[in-house]
Write a protein that holds these residues in place. Sequence first.
Motif, PDB file in Angstrom:
ATOM      1  N   ILE A   9       0.825  -1.206   0.000  1.00 59.51           N
ATOM      2  CA  ILE A   9       0.000   0.000   0.000  1.00 59.51           C
ATOM      3  C   ILE A   9       0.859   1.257   0.000  1.00 59.51           C
ATOM      4  N   PHE A  10       2.144   1.153   0.412  1.00 64.56           N
ATOM      5  CA  PHE A  10       3.013   2.329   0.395  1.00 64.56           C
ATOM      6  C   PHE A  10       3.199   2.838  -1.031  1.00 64.56           C
ATOM      7  N   TYR A  11       3.033   1.950  -1.999  1.00 66.77           N
ATOM      8  CA  TYR A  11       3.113   2.371  -3.399  1.00 66.77           C
ATOM      9  C   TYR A  11       2.141   3.513  -3.683  1.00 66.77           C
ATOM     10  N   ALA A  12       0.965   3.467  -3.032  1.00 64.54           N
ATOM     11  CA  ALA A  12      -0.046   4.494  -3.271  1.00 64.54           C
ATOM     12  C   ALA A  12       0.376   5.846  -2.707  1.00 64.54           C
ATOM     13  N   PHE A  13       1.340   5.862  -1.774  1.00 63.02           N
ATOM     14  CA  PHE A  13       1.799   7.122  -1.172  1.00 63.02           C
ATOM     15  C   PHE A  13       2.988   7.720  -1.922  1.00 63.02           C
ATOM     16  N   THR A  14       3.620   6.956  -2.760  1.00 65.71           N
ATOM     17  CA  THR A  14       4.831   7.448  -3.408  1.00 65.71           C
ATOM     18  C   THR A  14       4.500   8.517  -4.446  1.00 65.71           C
ATOM     19  N   GLY A  15       5.455   9.388  -4.680  1.00 64.80           N
ATOM     20  CA  GLY A  15       5.286  10.453  -5.662  1.00 64.80           C
ATOM     21  C   GLY A  15       5.379  11.845  -5.072  1.00 64.80           C
ATOM     22  N   PHE A  16       5.262  11.955  -3.720  1.00 65.33           N
ATOM     23  CA  PHE A  16       5.318  13.273  -3.090  1.00 65.33           C
ATOM     24  C   PHE A  16       6.648  13.968  -3.346  1.00 65.33           C
ATOM     25  N   GLU A  17       7.706  13.165  -3.476  1.00 65.87           N
ATOM     26  CA  GLU A  17       9.043  13.734  -3.656  1.00 65.87           C
ATOM     27  C   GLU A  17       9.239  14.309  -5.045  1.00 65.87           C
ATOM     28  N   ALA A  18       8.341  13.950  -5.966  1.00 68.13           N
ATOM     29  CA  ALA A  18       8.562  14.302  -7.361  1.00 68.13           C
ATOM     30  C   ALA A  18       8.425  15.794  -7.638  1.00 68.13           C
ATOM     31  N   ILE A  19       7.549  16.487  -6.876  1.00 63.18           N
ATOM     32  CA  ILE A  19       7.310  17.886  -7.217  1.00 63.18           C
ATOM     33  C   ILE A  19       8.558  18.742  -7.007  1.00 63.18           C
ATOM     34  N   ALA A  20       9.483  18.291  -6.131  1.00 66.07           N
ATOM     35  CA  ALA A  20      10.719  19.046  -5.923  1.00 66.07           C
ATOM     36  C   ALA A  20      11.656  18.931  -7.123  1.00 66.07           C
ATOM     37  N   GLU A  21      11.410  17.961  -7.987  1.00 71.42           N
ATOM     38  CA  GLU A  21      12.268  17.787  -9.160  1.00 71.42           C
ATOM     39  C   GLU A  21      12.142  18.942 -10.136  1.00 71.42           C
ATOM     40  N   ALA A  22      11.008  19.653 -10.088  1.00 71.07           N
ATOM     41  CA  ALA A  22      10.758  20.730 -11.045  1.00 71.07           C
ATOM     42  C   ALA A  22      10.784  22.089 -10.356  1.00 71.07           C
ATOM     43  N   ALA A  23      11.704  22.279  -9.406  1.00 67.36           N
ATOM     44  CA  ALA A  23      11.760  23.513  -8.611  1.00 67.36           C
ATOM     45  C   ALA A  23      11.879  24.754  -9.484  1.00 67.36           C
ATOM     46  N   GLU A  24      12.611  24.650 -10.582  1.00 67.78           N
ATOM     47  CA  GLU A  24      12.818  25.817 -11.441  1.00 67.78           C
ATOM     48  C   GLU A  24      11.554  26.237 -12.176  1.00 67.78           C
ATOM     49  N   ASP A  25      10.544  25.371 -12.183  1.00 70.51           N
ATOM     50  CA  ASP A  25       9.269  25.701 -12.806  1.00 70.51           C
ATOM     51  C   ASP A  25       8.234  26.147 -11.775  1.00 70.51           C
ATOM     52  N   MET A  26       8.687  26.409 -10.526  1.00 66.28           N
ATOM     53  CA  MET A  26       7.800  26.840  -9.457  1.00 66.28           C
ATOM     54  C   MET A  26       8.082  28.290  -9.081  1.00 66.28           C
ATOM     55  N   GLU A  27       7.014  29.000  -8.694  1.00 64.87           N
ATOM     56  CA  GLU A  27       7.192  30.338  -8.163  1.00 64.87           C
ATOM     57  C   GLU A  27       7.716  30.247  -6.726  1.00 64.87           C
ATOM     58  N   ASN A  28       8.762  31.006  -6.418  1.00 65.36           N
ATOM     59  CA  ASN A  28       9.331  31.067  -5.068  1.00 65.36           C
ATOM     60  C   ASN A  28       9.446  29.677  -4.437  1.00 65.36           C
ATOM     61  N   PRO A  29      10.224  28.769  -5.038  1.00 69.67           N
ATOM     62  CA  PRO A  29      10.244  27.372  -4.581  1.00 69.67           C
ATOM     63  C   PRO A  29      10.705  27.190  -3.138  1.00 69.67           C
ATOM     64  N   LYS A  30      11.619  28.045  -2.656  1.00 65.69           N
ATOM     65  CA  LYS A  30      12.099  27.873  -1.272  1.00 65.69           C
ATOM     66  C   LYS A  30      10.989  28.084  -0.253  1.00 65.69           C
ATOM     67  N   LYS A  31      10.005  28.893  -0.605  1.00 65.43           N
ATOM     68  CA  LYS A  31       8.880  29.131   0.301  1.00 65.43           C
ATOM     69  C   LYS A  31       7.712  28.202   0.003  1.00 65.43           C
ATOM     70  N   ASN A  32       7.371  28.073  -1.275  1.00 67.21           N
ATOM     71  CA  ASN A  32       6.152  27.350  -1.641  1.00 67.21           C
ATOM     72  C   ASN A  32       6.285  25.834  -1.606  1.00 67.21           C
ATOM     73  N   LEU A  33       7.442  25.293  -2.032  1.00 64.05           N
ATOM     74  CA  LEU A  33       7.585  23.836  -2.086  1.00 64.05           C
ATOM     75  C   LEU A  33       7.454  23.163  -0.729  1.00 64.05           C
ATOM     76  N   PRO A  34       8.159  23.625   0.327  1.00 59.61           N
ATOM     77  CA  PRO A  34       8.026  22.940   1.623  1.00 59.61           C
ATOM     78  C   PRO A  34       6.587  22.905   2.126  1.00 59.61           C
ATOM     79  N   ARG A  35       5.892  24.027   2.048  1.00 55.50           N
ATOM     80  CA  ARG A  35       4.506  24.071   2.531  1.00 55.50           C
ATOM     81  C   ARG A  35       3.607  23.185   1.677  1.00 55.50           C
ATOM     82  N   ALA A  36       3.843  23.189   0.377  1.00 52.44           N
ATOM     83  CA  ALA A  36       3.009  22.382  -0.511  1.00 52.44           C
ATOM     84  C   ALA A  36       3.189  20.888  -0.253  1.00 52.44           C
TER      85      ALA A  36
END
Length: 446
Positions: free
Chosen positions: A196-223
Amino acid sequence: MVREKFGFWSIVLLGINAIIGSGIFLLPNKAYALSGSYSLLVILFDAFLAISLALCFAELSGLFTRNGGPYIYAKAAFGNFIGFEVGFMKAAISIIAWAAMSNGFATALAAIYPEAGIPFVKNFIIVLLMGSLGLMNIFGVKLSKAVNNLVTVGKLLPLVLFIAAGLFCLQGNNLEFGTAAAAAEEFSFGAAALLIFYAFTGFEAIAEAAEDMENPKKNLPRAIVMVMLVVSVFYFLIQTVSIGVLGAGLSETKTPIATAAAYIFGPVGLALVTAGTLVSIGGINMASSFLTPRVIVAIADDKMLPPVLSRYSRWGTPYVAIIFSTVVGILIALSGSFTTLAAISVVSRFAQYLPSCLAVLVLRRRHPEAPSSLQAPFGPLFPVVSIAVSIWLLLQADIDKIIFGLGGLAVGIPFYFLMKKQYLSKQGGNEQDNDEGVPVESTAGR
């Protein structure tokens, strides 16, 4: 031209879309078969681990603004070789996971369109899906963001309706823990937790595209933290309704949520959830197609993969990396089943989770003057717990899955030394560590 970027809520929706997919639609029955009603405790256990890991990734994402996620974290903490190994595995995992998702889409479609189960038709669907998503991503972030937001909302609405109505149809005796072992084919908390842990995986992926995020140092951790809390609540309630409605019959169906919806709403509910399943799995395919090329680009930017992979199109997208990941993903998807690819994917992910958790401890000690914008609370508690539980969960896998899942580490070694040799020859034999060991904002004075 100004590059379109993801704002905070678009990041949250991207994270939810990257996690909620085929896993929660296709795995509750298998988890129940292994642990009965104790699968609810399994989900709580996995949620605790996932949130602990997410806090570690949230802290690390608050230190860096580059693409790459786990690759950047491991490189900063442990140097080029470990960073490359983690990045190589991350790229391989992402492509395998996308291949599993495309395979899962064809499998889910076959439930309502039996012809989709014919090998030739199934392969055609996979190629069409992955090829179309790859092409869409080449045309820019703006289109990907709009489609992602729409698809994520579309996948959540049927689930909200399923939970809201299902809570009024629960049969209390189905949720009794005392009957769990009897209901399960072979009671195994560890095997169910790994599955079932397979269903939880993927959260780490959004950090891979930090350069495509607005203000990643602030927004990524909270998101990242918000995404995991939302997903954990959804999963627990979905499993509760599935067990409460179907009872022991849950282990006998291949489409657990759709079957439970048919019991609650009749044929209309079955059609609604089946459509939601396809939208959901299609959505996670979309998220995978967007995120996978970004880690490849991050490694190529550091000359650890051929630099051609970091070329950008006039729309500001890494088109070579997109084409490469799409073609390789299609070949992998055509060669394996959803279950096999999913098992390899979940085991492989620990090759990035463990180094990232260790990186939290290393970077805290090495650079106390540059704290993250969101630091995991209670000192070393969450990194240490994440490391210990991840190792235990990894040991629950069969040895063949461990070999296949982590075999990429060995495959990556010759690639590292080959690329290192080529890079040094172009630099005249002078190796540069390229930010190694220093968070990005601390490199200005070097």
